[in-house]
Design a protein around this motif. Structure first.
Motif, PDB file in Angstrom:
ATOM      1  N   ASN A 430       0.824  -1.214   0.000  1.00 21.74           N
ATOM      2  CA  ASN A 430       0.000   0.000   0.000  1.00 21.74           C
ATOM      3  C   ASN A 430       0.857   1.262   0.000  1.00 21.74           C
ATOM      4  O   ASN A 430       0.552   2.236  -0.690  1.00 21.74           O
ATOM      5  N   GLU A 431       1.944   1.242   0.778  1.00 21.76           N
ATOM      6  CA  GLU A 431       2.803   2.426   0.843  1.00 21.76           C
ATOM      7  C   GLU A 431       3.438   2.741  -0.503  1.00 21.76           C
ATOM      8  O   GLU A 431       3.482   3.895  -0.933  1.00 21.76           O
ATOM      9  N   LEU A 432       3.911   1.696  -1.190  1.00 19.57           N
ATOM     10  CA  LEU A 432       4.613   1.902  -2.466  1.00 19.57           C
ATOM     11  C   LEU A 432       3.679   1.867  -3.677  1.00 19.57           C
ATOM     12  O   LEU A 432       4.138   2.027  -4.808  1.00 19.57           O
ATOM     13  N   ASN A 433       2.367   1.653  -3.422  1.00 15.90           N
ATOM     14  CA  ASN A 433       1.402   1.539  -4.517  1.00 15.90           C
ATOM     15  C   ASN A 433       1.782   0.441  -5.506  1.00 15.90           C
ATOM     16  O   ASN A 433       1.764   0.625  -6.731  1.00 15.90           O
ATOM     17  N   LEU A 434       2.135  -0.706  -4.951  1.00 19.20           N
ATOM     18  CA  LEU A 434       2.516  -1.844  -5.785  1.00 19.20           C
ATOM     19  C   LEU A 434       1.273  -2.504  -6.374  1.00 19.20           C
ATOM     20  O   LEU A 434       0.248  -2.655  -5.692  1.00 19.20           O
ATOM     21  N   GLU A 435       1.362  -2.910  -7.617  1.00 23.73           N
ATOM     22  CA  GLU A 435       0.251  -3.634  -8.228  1.00 23.73           C
ATOM     23  C   GLU A 435       0.144  -5.020  -7.624  1.00 23.73           C
ATOM     24  O   GLU A 435       1.149  -5.651  -7.273  1.00 23.73           O
ATOM     25  N   ARG A 436      -1.114  -5.514  -7.495  1.00 23.55           N
ATOM     26  CA  ARG A 436      -1.364  -6.828  -6.901  1.00 23.55           C
ATOM     27  C   ARG A 436      -2.080  -7.709  -7.913  1.00 23.55           C
ATOM     28  O   ARG A 436      -2.788  -7.223  -8.804  1.00 23.55           O
ATOM     29  N   ASP A 437      -1.924  -9.024  -7.768  1.00 23.87           N
ATOM     30  CA  ASP A 437      -2.672  -9.929  -8.635  1.00 23.87           C
ATOM     31  C   ASP A 437      -4.029 -10.239  -8.010  1.00 23.87           C
ATOM     32  O   ASP A 437      -4.393  -9.688  -6.971  1.00 23.87           O
ATOM     33  N   LEU A 438      -4.770 -11.145  -8.618  1.00 29.70           N
ATOM     34  CA  LEU A 438      -6.130 -11.438  -8.151  1.00 29.70           C
ATOM     35  C   LEU A 438      -6.156 -12.080  -6.768  1.00 29.70           C
ATOM     36  O   LEU A 438      -7.181 -12.056  -6.101  1.00 29.70           O
ATOM     37  N   ARG A 439      -5.034 -12.638  -6.340  1.00 27.79           N
ATOM     38  CA  ARG A 439      -4.972 -13.265  -5.017  1.00 27.79           C
ATOM     39  C   ARG A 439      -4.285 -12.359  -3.998  1.00 27.79           C
ATOM     40  O   ARG A 439      -3.892 -12.830  -2.936  1.00 27.79           O
ATOM     41  N   SER A 440      -4.092 -11.107  -4.353  1.00 25.73           N
ATOM     42  CA  SER A 440      -3.505 -10.059  -3.503  1.00 25.73           C
ATOM     43  C   SER A 440      -1.989 -10.130  -3.405  1.00 25.73           C
ATOM     44  O   SER A 440      -1.376  -9.335  -2.687  1.00 25.73           O
ATOM     45  N   ASN A 441      -1.353 -11.066  -4.110  1.00 23.59           N
ATOM     46  CA  ASN A 441       0.103 -11.121  -4.119  1.00 23.59           C
ATOM     47  C   ASN A 441       0.670  -9.939  -4.900  1.00 23.59           C
ATOM     48  O   ASN A 441       0.020  -9.397  -5.792  1.00 23.59           O
ATOM     49  N   VAL A 442       1.895  -9.534  -4.581  1.00 23.70           N
ATOM     50  CA  VAL A 442       2.540  -8.446  -5.310  1.00 23.70           C
ATOM     51  C   VAL A 442       2.793  -8.892  -6.744  1.00 23.70           C
ATOM     52  O   VAL A 442       3.366  -9.955  -6.987  1.00 23.70           O
ATOM     53  N   GLN A 443       2.371  -8.085  -7.687  1.00 19.37           N
ATOM     54  CA  GLN A 443       2.441  -8.452  -9.105  1.00 19.37           C
ATOM     55  C   GLN A 443       3.856  -8.294  -9.651  1.00 19.37           C
ATOM     56  O   GLN A 443       4.448  -7.215  -9.584  1.00 19.37           O
ATOM     57  N   ALA A 444       4.389  -9.376 -10.185  1.00 23.17           N
ATOM     58  CA  ALA A 444       5.683  -9.358 -10.876  1.00 23.17           C
ATOM     59  C   ALA A 444       5.803 -10.667 -11.640  1.00 23.17           C
ATOM     60  O   ALA A 444       5.532 -11.733 -11.091  1.00 23.17           O
TER      61      ALA A 444
END
Length: 493
Positions: A430-444
């Motif tokens: 949330n702090e870094l505004n990271l994109e998440r996948d459908l399961r809430s994992n950090v997207q990469a």
């Protein structure tokens, strides 16, 4: 191939464990030493199958098939058979930086995909790995690794298997690595998620001391996003690797879940290990199962660890609830063909100990928890359940259906929720505004590992969700390679 007919001549011999009645009295390792000649014979069983599926490390039907770190298994099997232990060690660490961890806690998907296992018993890959690395430590072959510095600084957030792996590889190519850990000791789930009898913490500390001697810096009792902002790390370092895990526990939405005596499994296990290390449980800073009727909800490895820990505390009884049916004794050739991970019935160490003590398996299958009931003090006193069957609904999905008249009340003084994890905690994303996948994992993307924020990478359970230690190690290694490419233009990792 050490011995051409070895797989025909020798039977599989599993490493022996201390007797259950002995080991439940302490927190020491379960495994007993093996005779070197017997180990060499097990290495001879590797059959040079032509296509070593044991090395595959792919996902089939959603499960690992073969070794995720792509261990060179046939090579070091042959070297063990020939008695060339140091060469076997060199081959082993080409792919796996921490064989002492995987040799103890990995469920061995390599063995599930062993070609010999298709028609007979698979090679004892896991125990051979264990023996190689322990001999390497005993002989002094495992030493700190240093490299000429590149002048680049990298922050790794989280010191679980993914974070340690990333730190290890980034350090050996010359980057200055600092690992941030919110707990008082490094290791993540290796330290506080897996009980001591399954992975003695002296082996974790042994590896950590080597990493410190290699130049890796560790900062403890510092929660990124709270004690120090994640953005500060992004500003101060040339790259940041997020390996904070998937630590958001899955709860159970039933009446009474807030009662005293209902705990997440990870809180139970972590407090026990910390108290054990701090004071040998003398400080009382743990959730005790002594004299209690214990219910463990969840049938996986964490549930087994809870059963074994409760037994060592001296519980009165322990039952384990599993909503899925009991696995078959043999893999299904239709729905679960080789070389997929074999979904078949097994008795793990915790169940083995409970059977020895109480005369029956603690697991109860096809059970759904309906309600938890407390006493006047707000303490758990019973769990109400119902049996279920799995049926297809109108859209073809398998759903649970209650069995009429199967309601049951279980006496309970301690309930442990071992139902897995939902994903990473929200603070850093949330702090870094990271994109998440459908399961809430950090997207990469896998094999890229860079997030939507420049110079911020992620690996392990924080990226892929709850998974195996060996997958975390592999992701840490591959993420380190991508960070190295990002900083240097190319990588030798």
């Amino acid at each position: 191939m050490g011995k051409v007919t070895g797989f025909l001549e020798y039977e599989r011999i599993n490493p022996k464990k201390r007797p259950p009645e002995e080991r439940i009295k302490d927190w020491d390792e379960l495994r007993l030493p093996q005779d070197l000649e017997a180990i060499k014979t097990q290495g001879a069983r590797c059959m040079n199958c032509g296509v070593p599926f044991c090395q595959g490390g792919v996902l089939l039907n959603g499960m690992a098939a073969g070794c995720p770190v792509h261990n060179l298994i046939p090579e070091w099997n042959e070297l063990v058979y020939k008695g060339q232990w140091e060469e076997a060690y060199k081959r082993l660490i080409r792919t796996n930086p921490f064989p002492e961890f995987t040799g103890r806690v990995c469920p061995a998907p390599c063995e599930g995909s062993c070609t010999e296992g298709y028609i007979m018993e698979s090679v004892t890959v896991n125990s051979l790995e264990y023996e190689i690395i322990e001999k390497a430590f005993a002989e002094g072959w495992v030493v700190p690794k240093k490299a000429k510095t590149t002048g680049k600084k990298i922050a790794v957030v989280g010191s679980g298997p993914a974070g340690l792996s990333a730190a290890y590889y980034l350090n050996i190519v010359g980057h200055a690595v600092t690992v941030y850990e919110r707990d008082d000791r490094a290791g993540g789930l290796l330290m506080y998620g897996i009980p001591n009898m399954k992975l003695e913490k002296r082996f974790v500390e042994r590896r950590l001391e080597l990493m410190k001697a290699s130049g890796i810096q560790f900062v403890f009792n510092t929660e990124v996003g709270k004690d120090i902002l994640a953005q500060e790390l992004v500003d101060q370092y040339d790259a940041v690797v997020l390996c904070a895990g998937a630590t958001k526990s899955r709860g159970l939405e039933v009446e009474g879940k807030e009662l005293k005596g209902v705990h997440f499994a990870i809180d139970f296990l972590k407090a026990n290990t910390k108290s054990l290390l701090d004071s040998e449980l003398k400080d009382g800073n743990y959730i005790s199962a002594k004299g209690k009727n214990v219910i463990v909800i969840g049938g996986g490895d964490t549930g087994t660890d809870c059963v074994a820990t409760a037994l060592r505390h001296g519980c009165v009884s322990v039952y384990q609830f599993e909503i899925m049916p009991e696995a078959p004794k043999q893999r299904s050739e239709e729905s679960n063909p080789w070389p997929e991970w074999p979904l078949k019935y097994k008795v793990d160490y915790g169940q083995e100990e409970a059977i020895n003590l109480y005369g029956k398996d603690p697991r109860n299958y096809l059970i759904s928890t309906k309600k938890m009931v407390g006493n006047e003090q707000g303490e758990i006193k019973e769990v109400q359940t119902v049996e279920i069957t799995w049926v297809k609904n109108s859209s073809g999905r398998m759903v649970p259906q209650e069995v009429s008249g199967s309601e049951k009340v279980w006496q309970a003084d301690l309930v442990l929720l071992a139902m897995g994890f939902l994903g990473p905690e929200d603070t850093i994303p949330n702090e870094l505004n990271l994109e998440r996948d459908l399961r809430s994992n950090v997207q990469a993307e896998y094999e890229v590992f860079e997030t939507n924020v420049e110079k911020v990478f992620t690996a392990g359970d924080m990226r892929r969700g709850q998974s195996l230690v060996v997958w975390a190690i592999q992701e840490g290694k591959l993420a380190a390679r991508e960070v190295d490419k990002f900083l240097m233009g190319k990588s030798v990792i």
